[in-house]
Motif scaffolding. Sequence first.
Motif, PDB file in Angstrom:
ATOM      1  N   TYR A 175       0.803  -1.219   0.000  1.00 55.73           N
ATOM      2  CA  TYR A 175       0.000   0.000   0.000  1.00 55.73           C
ATOM      3  C   TYR A 175       0.840   1.276   0.000  1.00 55.73           C
ATOM      4  O   TYR A 175       0.290   2.365  -0.162  1.00 55.73           O
ATOM      5  CB  TYR A 175      -0.913   0.008   1.234  1.00 55.73           C
ATOM      6  N   GLY A 176       2.147   1.140   0.166  1.00 52.35           N
ATOM      7  CA  GLY A 176       2.994   2.317   0.229  1.00 52.35           C
ATOM      8  C   GLY A 176       3.068   3.097  -1.069  1.00 52.35           C
ATOM      9  O   GLY A 176       3.393   4.286  -1.065  1.00 52.35           O
ATOM     10  N   HIS A 181      -3.770   5.303  -0.390  1.00 54.57           N
ATOM     11  CA  HIS A 181      -3.285   5.053   0.967  1.00 54.57           C
ATOM     12  C   HIS A 181      -2.053   5.887   1.314  1.00 54.57           C
ATOM     13  O   HIS A 181      -1.897   6.315   2.460  1.00 54.57           O
ATOM     14  CB  HIS A 181      -2.953   3.567   1.144  1.00 54.57           C
ATOM     15  N   ALA A 182      -1.160   6.080   0.350  1.00 53.76           N
ATOM     16  CA  ALA A 182       0.136   6.684   0.655  1.00 53.76           C
ATOM     17  C   ALA A 182       0.050   8.080   1.265  1.00 53.76           C
ATOM     18  O   ALA A 182       0.724   8.349   2.266  1.00 53.76           O
ATOM     19  CB  ALA A 182       1.014   6.689  -0.594  1.00 53.76           C
ATOM     20  N   LEU A 321      -5.833 -10.034   7.708  1.00 49.89           N
ATOM     21  CA  LEU A 321      -4.561  -9.839   8.394  1.00 49.89           C
ATOM     22  C   LEU A 321      -3.368  -9.872   7.452  1.00 49.89           C
ATOM     23  O   LEU A 321      -2.290  -9.375   7.797  1.00 49.89           O
ATOM     24  CB  LEU A 321      -4.386 -10.894   9.497  1.00 49.89           C
ATOM     25  N   ASN A 322      -3.549 -10.434   6.258  1.00 52.08           N
ATOM     26  CA  ASN A 322      -2.423 -10.441   5.324  1.00 52.08           C
ATOM     27  C   ASN A 322      -2.128  -9.043   4.777  1.00 52.08           C
ATOM     28  O   ASN A 322      -1.129  -8.840   4.090  1.00 52.08           O
ATOM     29  CB  ASN A 322      -2.644 -11.435   4.181  1.00 52.08           C
ATOM     30  N   SER A 323      -2.982  -8.062   5.093  1.00 54.19           N
ATOM     31  CA  SER A 323      -2.678  -6.686   4.695  1.00 54.19           C
ATOM     32  C   SER A 323      -1.509  -6.132   5.496  1.00 54.19           C
ATOM     33  O   SER A 323      -0.829  -5.200   5.059  1.00 54.19           O
ATOM     34  CB  SER A 323      -3.910  -5.792   4.890  1.00 54.19           C
ATOM     35  N   LEU A 324      -1.237  -6.719   6.667  1.00 52.16           N
ATOM     36  CA  LEU A 324      -0.117  -6.267   7.494  1.00 52.16           C
ATOM     37  C   LEU A 324       1.221  -6.641   6.875  1.00 52.16           C
ATOM     38  O   LEU A 324       2.219  -5.931   7.054  1.00 52.16           O
ATOM     39  CB  LEU A 324      -0.208  -6.855   8.902  1.00 52.16           C
ATOM     40  N   PHE A 389      -7.916  -4.052   3.962  1.00 52.44           N
ATOM     41  CA  PHE A 389      -6.946  -2.969   4.179  1.00 52.44           C
ATOM     42  C   PHE A 389      -7.165  -2.258   5.516  1.00 52.44           C
ATOM     43  O   PHE A 389      -6.244  -1.653   6.050  1.00 52.44           O
ATOM     44  CB  PHE A 389      -6.920  -1.955   3.025  1.00 52.44           C
ATOM     45  N   MET A 390      -8.355  -2.338   6.084  1.00 53.82           N
ATOM     46  CA  MET A 390      -8.585  -1.719   7.392  1.00 53.82           C
ATOM     47  C   MET A 390      -7.800  -2.416   8.497  1.00 53.82           C
ATOM     48  O   MET A 390      -7.461  -1.792   9.514  1.00 53.82           O
ATOM     49  CB  MET A 390     -10.081  -1.736   7.727  1.00 53.82           C
ATOM     50  N   ASP A 391      -7.498  -3.697   8.326  1.00 55.22           N
ATOM     51  CA  ASP A 391      -6.730  -4.431   9.336  1.00 55.22           C
ATOM     52  C   ASP A 391      -5.348  -3.837   9.571  1.00 55.22           C
ATOM     53  O   ASP A 391      -4.708  -4.129  10.584  1.00 55.22           O
ATOM     54  CB  ASP A 391      -6.575  -5.896   8.921  1.00 55.22           C
TER      55      ASP A 391
END
Length: 416
Positions: A175-176, A181-182, A321-324, A389-391
Amino acid sequence: FALANRESLGRDLPLAEAHVRAAFGSAALQNEDWLVGNTDIGRHQYNDCLILYMAIDQQAPADQLAVSPVKPVQRTDETMCGALRAYAFGDHAAGRTGLFYHQYIHGHTMLARYLLPLASIEQIRTGYHLTQSLLVLAGILVAMLALARGRRPTESLVWLIVFLALSRWFGLESYGQSLSHAPSDAIILVYLLFLAFASARGGLGRRASLIAASLFGAATAIFEFLTGGIPLGLAIIIGGLPFALRDAPPREIAEQVIEALSAFCAAIATCMALKLLLALSVFGLESFRESAAQLGVRLGMGEQQPDLGAVKLAKSLVKGLNSLAAGMHVLAGAMLATAIGFGAWSARLLLASGDPTLRARALHLLLSNLAIVAMLGLLWQHTAIHAWFMDRVFVWTIASGFALFAMAILHRRHLA
């Protein structure tokens, strides 16, 4: 902001559209809206294409576009990126609705309008990703230098833990580089870096903390796209600010945190109220009805999907959780569980200690996580659908859990 937004219009629009077309030619933009596990061009292509579409679609009057961009929709069997491709290559009816997107302030779109004539999509993404990487690295270095010089060692250790958690468990690889998101994430990182630097310099005073929280709230509102900026901002002020304030009795620290939290929330509310008033003055009452209806949907009011409920919410949070950390679902879940488990053990130890400062800081960190849970629960419909993505806000849970553990171990060593 409206003036800045207006100035962003008409900035070499042909070149901006050419950069979008070039991105499709180089596969920096693709027809798919979601690219799971993609750490090159990012996972959230839907929002990227949405923002790019709104940036180059400037067919409406400038007075209106200065308030809200035109909201595109994809046609039957068409992705949002497909609609953007069609529009950029000359089909200006693609995705056209005549509706305006009033629900947000859309700082992302304004920023895209400024950048598109100056850089390619690849260069913009690289710049976004590099900016966040440097901010995280700067936070780590500030904390390590403070530790090496013996400046506020407990606070500096906490900030080191926070930035190390962000370096791995904030999903920056996926997401960077996102146009959505950035910018919002960079605001969070800048504020955290400011807190870490202020802590190393001896701590913030009451006035500085209020001004910083107000600016943080305003910037959060401008770039908020319901991607987690508000709940994470609340958590950082409640749990992180106490480690950046000047040493004072716990009661005084709590008062300053409440004041800063109020300033943060007031800044967000003021920005959103001003946006609402602008929309009302330009578009009339219908703009308010649309925004209110969408807020009701996010809060879970009205008719919902048949399978959308508590079970769906829990499953979505676990799957998200894989968004982390892309491709490391099990490790991310295990890290979160470890932080919660050892954080709870540490909090119990610290709360039972006779040190009022340790007890207060432990309580602040616990309350900061309750703020995250409360916000995710309040917007439960949005959370259930967008947990992937909220996670990412749980990076604060990981950081605060390990911070509590470090504080507890230091306390036990001090007792020994």
